[in-house]
Design a protein around this motif. Structure first.
Motif, PDB file in Angstrom:
ATOM      1  N   GLN A   3       0.271   3.183   7.146  1.00  0.00           N
ATOM      2  CA  GLN A   3       1.303   3.981   7.813  1.00  0.00           C
ATOM      3  C   GLN A   3       1.303   3.741   9.328  1.00  0.00           C
ATOM      4  OE1 GLN A   3       0.617   8.061   6.528  1.00  0.00           O
ATOM      5  NE2 GLN A   3       2.505   7.902   5.357  1.00  0.00           N
ATOM      6  N   GLN A   4       0.125   3.506   9.902  1.00  0.00           N
ATOM      7  CA  GLN A   4       0.055   3.205  11.339  1.00  0.00           C
ATOM      8  C   GLN A   4       0.675   1.844  11.639  1.00  0.00           C
ATOM      9  OE1 GLN A   4      -4.222   3.954  11.523  1.00  0.00           O
ATOM     10  NE2 GLN A   4      -3.847   5.450  13.148  1.00  0.00           N
ATOM     11  N   VAL A   5       0.361   0.849  10.802  1.00  0.00           N
ATOM     12  CA  VAL A   5       0.948  -0.474  11.029  1.00  0.00           C
ATOM     13  C   VAL A   5       2.453  -0.428  10.753  1.00  0.00           C
ATOM     14  CG1 VAL A   5       0.817  -2.927  10.458  1.00  0.00           C
ATOM     15  CG2 VAL A   5      -1.266  -1.563  10.490  1.00  0.00           C
ATOM     16  N   ARG A   6       2.863   0.473   9.858  1.00  0.00           N
ATOM     17  CA  ARG A   6       4.299   0.678   9.642  1.00  0.00           C
ATOM     18  C   ARG A   6       4.981   1.092  10.958  1.00  0.00           C
ATOM     19  NH1 ARG A   6       7.167   4.829   5.204  1.00  0.00           N
ATOM     20  NH2 ARG A   6       9.299   4.085   5.573  1.00  0.00           N
TER      21      ARG A   6
ATOM     22  N   TYR B  35     -11.080   6.134   0.716  1.00  0.00           N
ATOM     23  CA  TYR B  35     -10.284   4.937   0.992  1.00  0.00           C
ATOM     24  C   TYR B  35      -8.960   5.250   1.675  1.00  0.00           C
ATOM     25  CZ  TYR B  35     -13.791   2.979  -1.994  1.00  0.00           C
ATOM     26  OH  TYR B  35     -14.997   2.609  -2.514  1.00  0.00           O
TER      27      TYR B  35
ATOM     28  N   LEU C 290      -3.566   5.452   5.361  1.00  0.00           N
ATOM     29  CA  LEU C 290      -3.293   5.839   6.751  1.00  0.00           C
ATOM     30  C   LEU C 290      -3.121   4.609   7.631  1.00  0.00           C
ATOM     31  CD1 LEU C 290      -3.017   8.301   8.629  1.00  0.00           C
ATOM     32  CD2 LEU C 290      -5.448   8.045   9.156  1.00  0.00           C
ATOM     33  N   LYS C 291      -3.981   3.618   7.422  1.00  0.00           N
ATOM     34  CA  LYS C 291      -3.876   2.376   8.195  1.00  0.00           C
ATOM     35  C   LYS C 291      -2.498   1.734   7.977  1.00  0.00           C
ATOM     36  CE  LYS C 291      -5.788  -0.797  10.781  1.00  0.00           C
ATOM     37  NZ  LYS C 291      -6.524  -0.551  12.025  1.00  0.00           N
TER      38      LYS C 291
ATOM     39  N   TYR D 130      -6.909   2.477   3.963  1.00  0.00           N
ATOM     40  CA  TYR D 130      -5.749   1.813   3.361  1.00  0.00           C
ATOM     41  C   TYR D 130      -4.438   2.541   3.640  1.00  0.00           C
ATOM     42  CZ  TYR D 130      -8.928  -1.354   1.035  1.00  0.00           C
ATOM     43  OH  TYR D 130      -9.865  -2.309   0.790  1.00  0.00           O
TER      44      TYR D 130
ATOM     45  N   LEU E 157       0.842  -1.208   0.000  1.00  0.00           N
ATOM     46  CA  LEU E 157       0.000   0.000   0.000  1.00  0.00           C
ATOM     47  C   LEU E 157       0.873   1.251   0.000  1.00  0.00           C
ATOM     48  CD1 LEU E 157      -2.738  -1.271   2.434  1.00  0.00           C
ATOM     49  CD2 LEU E 157      -3.097  -0.635   0.045  1.00  0.00           C
TER      50      LEU E 157
END
Lengths: 494, 101
Positions: free
Chosen positions: A384-387, A375, A381-382, A379, A316
């Motif tokens: 980048q957070q999990v990053r 989206y 932002l999510k 996708y 992503l």
């Protein structure tokens, strides 16, 4: 001897050049002859500039002849190198493996390439790559597929597959590639050479054609760890023209190769030994870790719990950044312009539709979708957070260990065409490499064995940000205890 | 996540990509598969997690505002598909023939 000069490592050749036993012209001629002999089969090079290379070699010989204290000369003086075709080299086309840049001649040169020239290196030509460095096999190159020198029916890995194959088949003494999610380490693993991704910010990206700007990093491909250290020495450092290059001091990486790993804490992440990986890969990597333990390293099992999320995060974040970066190919200032476009609007859509290949279009579409209204949060932002969680995994691990050891690739080289129609299965080829780019670590792949088919297996060593010295020291100590790096493919037998 | 043909056409429009009908159908299926695979991220609790855009502690840097040589007009235009009088030349943007938005 004269006919075998192309088989030398950089440090071997540097010693012979300084002692006067060989000349750079003779060395460069030997490599050019090697290219003529084998590159019809390997197809590593997209462009060659033999005359310019021989002129550079003659200049290096003149410098050697005029210098009394040759120990002070740069290590790469007179050494023939290959450059991946996403880095801008003056006097050579930069295609990025794409039709959209088919006739592009760069108006300036990459900082890393300029540093190599300043060190006296001889630039041979440009190596093949998946289009805009998007791929794991070179099959996405718009021009041709590079073949693995160990088995010409198989891929060399990618995207820096041309550079890896050129090093493995002695068509250069060393090479540079770029690594956004594994594009130096995975082809190094599949071709049985050493490949290093330095820490993001260690090497200037100025003059590197952008794919994913928060992940891209230039790195060396080499015949052994000492050569990788010498190549990194030449290109590392702050560059005012790249705002993401870090202004931190550059150590002498060769001096880090002490051969001593006693007391070094090596973490083995359980999430990197997964169902579905090739059993011979797991076995070779575990045997290599045992060898490091026998040399005095302390092996610790660790966990990187978010590892399974690295692949979706990467696919992503990287396509989102790519979709923005590749907006510049609009047929206005450079590159292809579709001849049938009658309006500005058609100029954009027709040029890009015709100029980009299937994988580049797929990633632009994926990235555009992840960034589009409605989206973005779910996708991009999510991801980048999990990053952030992935980064924290490594930060916690490096509180307990100095280096992490794991496989570079879950399999050895796969067959040309085997994954070409299945993008998701191709993406899985990078499953062990891409979390480093997301987390900002450095890493290296080096040979640690062969499978039953005689294909090379790679050991990946991961260090914290700016931990290149420790990674190189561990890799070098392992290399000294084994002879995998001395194995070469026999191209005549194929 | 199942994308429709309309979704794919909308994304292609945003990305300024002209796609064939076959490509639209192929990307509809492939992107749906890929997004299905990525649905796993939705299960990760990130309620208190800040996003990472860059791994570096980047700060803005200042430099003296002094003139430095840049690309010459000739070099800047050397790769241009079309040029005129020192400018990039492009098809009409406005007017009856310009099918823009």
């Amino acid at each position: 001897m004269a006919n075998d000069l192309h088989t030398l490592t950089i440090h071997e050749a540097a010693d012979l050049l300084r002692s006067g036993a060989i000349s750079s012209v003779a060395l460069t001629e030997a490599v050019l002859e090697r290219i003529v002999a084998v590159d019809n089969d390997v197809k590593a090079y997209l462009a060659l500039t033999p005359e310019a290379a021989l002129a550079d070699a003659a200049a290096a010989d003149a410098t050697l002849a005029a210098t009394d204290d040759r120990a002070t000369l740069p290590a790469l003086l007179g050494i023939p190198l290959a450059i991946k075709d996403v880095l801008m080299v003056e006097g050579m086309p930069t295609t990025c493996g794409s039709r959209i840049l088919e006739n592009f001649m760069p108006p300036y040169e990459a900082t890393a390439v300029g540093k190599l020239r300043a060190a006296g290196a001889v630039i041979l030509g440009k190596t093949n790559t998946d289009e805009f460095a998007m791929g794991s096999s070179t099959e996405n190159s718009a021009y041709f597929t590079t073949h693995n020198p160990w088995d010409l029916t198989r891929v060399p890995g990618g995207s820096s597959g041309g550079s890896a194959a050129a090093v493995a088949s002695d068509q250069c003494l060393g090479a540079f590639g770029t690594d956004t999610g594994g594009s130096v380490r995975q082809p190094a693993s599949l071709c049985g050479v050493v490949g290093m991704k330095p820490t993001y910010g260690r090497v200037s990206r100025y003059g590197l054609v952008a794919f994913a700007s928060s992940l891209d990093q230039i790195g060396p491909l080499a015949k052994d760890v000492t050569d990788a250290a010498l190549l990194l020495n030449a290109v590392a450092g702050y560059d005012p023209r790249d705002s993401t290059s870090m202004n931190v001091s550059v150590p002498d990486y060769r001096a880090a190769l002490t051969g001593d790993v006693r007391g070094l804490r090596i973490g083995v992440p359980r999430e990197y030994f997964i169902d579905g990986m090739q059993p011979e890969v797991e076995q070779a990597v575990r045997t290599a870790i045992d060898a490091l333990a026998a040399l005095g390293a302390e092996v610790v099992e660790i966990s990187l719990p978010n590892t399974e999320h690295a692949l979706p995060v990467y696919y992503l974040v990287a396509p989102a950044e790519a979709s923005a970066n590749l907006a510049r190919y609009d047929g206005v200032r450079y590159g292809l312009r579709h001849p049938d476009a009658e309006t500005m609007w058609q100029g954009y859509t027709m040029t890009r539709g015709a100029g980009f290949g299937p994988e580049v279009k797929r990633r632009i579409m994926l990235g555009t979708y992840a960034l589009s209204a409605g989206y973005y949060d779910a996708y991009y932002l999510k991801a980048q957070q999990v990053r952030t969680l992935l980064k924290q995994d490594f930060e916690r691990a490096f509180e307990r260990v100095d280096v992490i050891a794991c496989p570079t690739s879950p399999t050895t080289a796969f067959r040309i065409g085997e994954k070409a129609d299945d993008p998701l299965s191709m993406y899985l080829a990078d499953v062990f490499t891409l979390s480093l780019n997301l987390a900002g670590n450095c890493g290296l792949s080096l040979p640690c064995g062969f499978d039953e088919a005689g294909l090379p297996i790679g050991l990946q060593l991961i260090g914290p940000a700016f931990g290149e010295e420790t990674v190189l020291r561990a890799a070098h100590a392992y290399e000294q205890a084994t002879d995998w790096h001395r194995q070469r493919p026999d191209l005549r037998a194929q | 996540m199942s994308l429709t043909t309309n979704d794919v056409e909308h994304i292609a429009h945003l990305a300024r990509l002209e796609l064939t009908a076959d490509e639209i159908d192929q990307y509809r299926r492939q992107l749906s598969d890929i997004l299905d695979h990525f649905a796993v991220l939705a299960q990760v609790d990130t309620s208190a997690i800040l996003p990472t855009a860059s791994v570096l502690p980047l700060r803005s840097v200042m430099r003296a505002d002094t003139m430095q040589p840049g690309l010459s007009t000739e070099d800047a235009l050397a790769n241009a598909p079309d040029q005129q009088d020192g400018f990039f030349r492009v098809p009409a943007i406005f007017g009856d023939d310009a099918d823009g938005e």
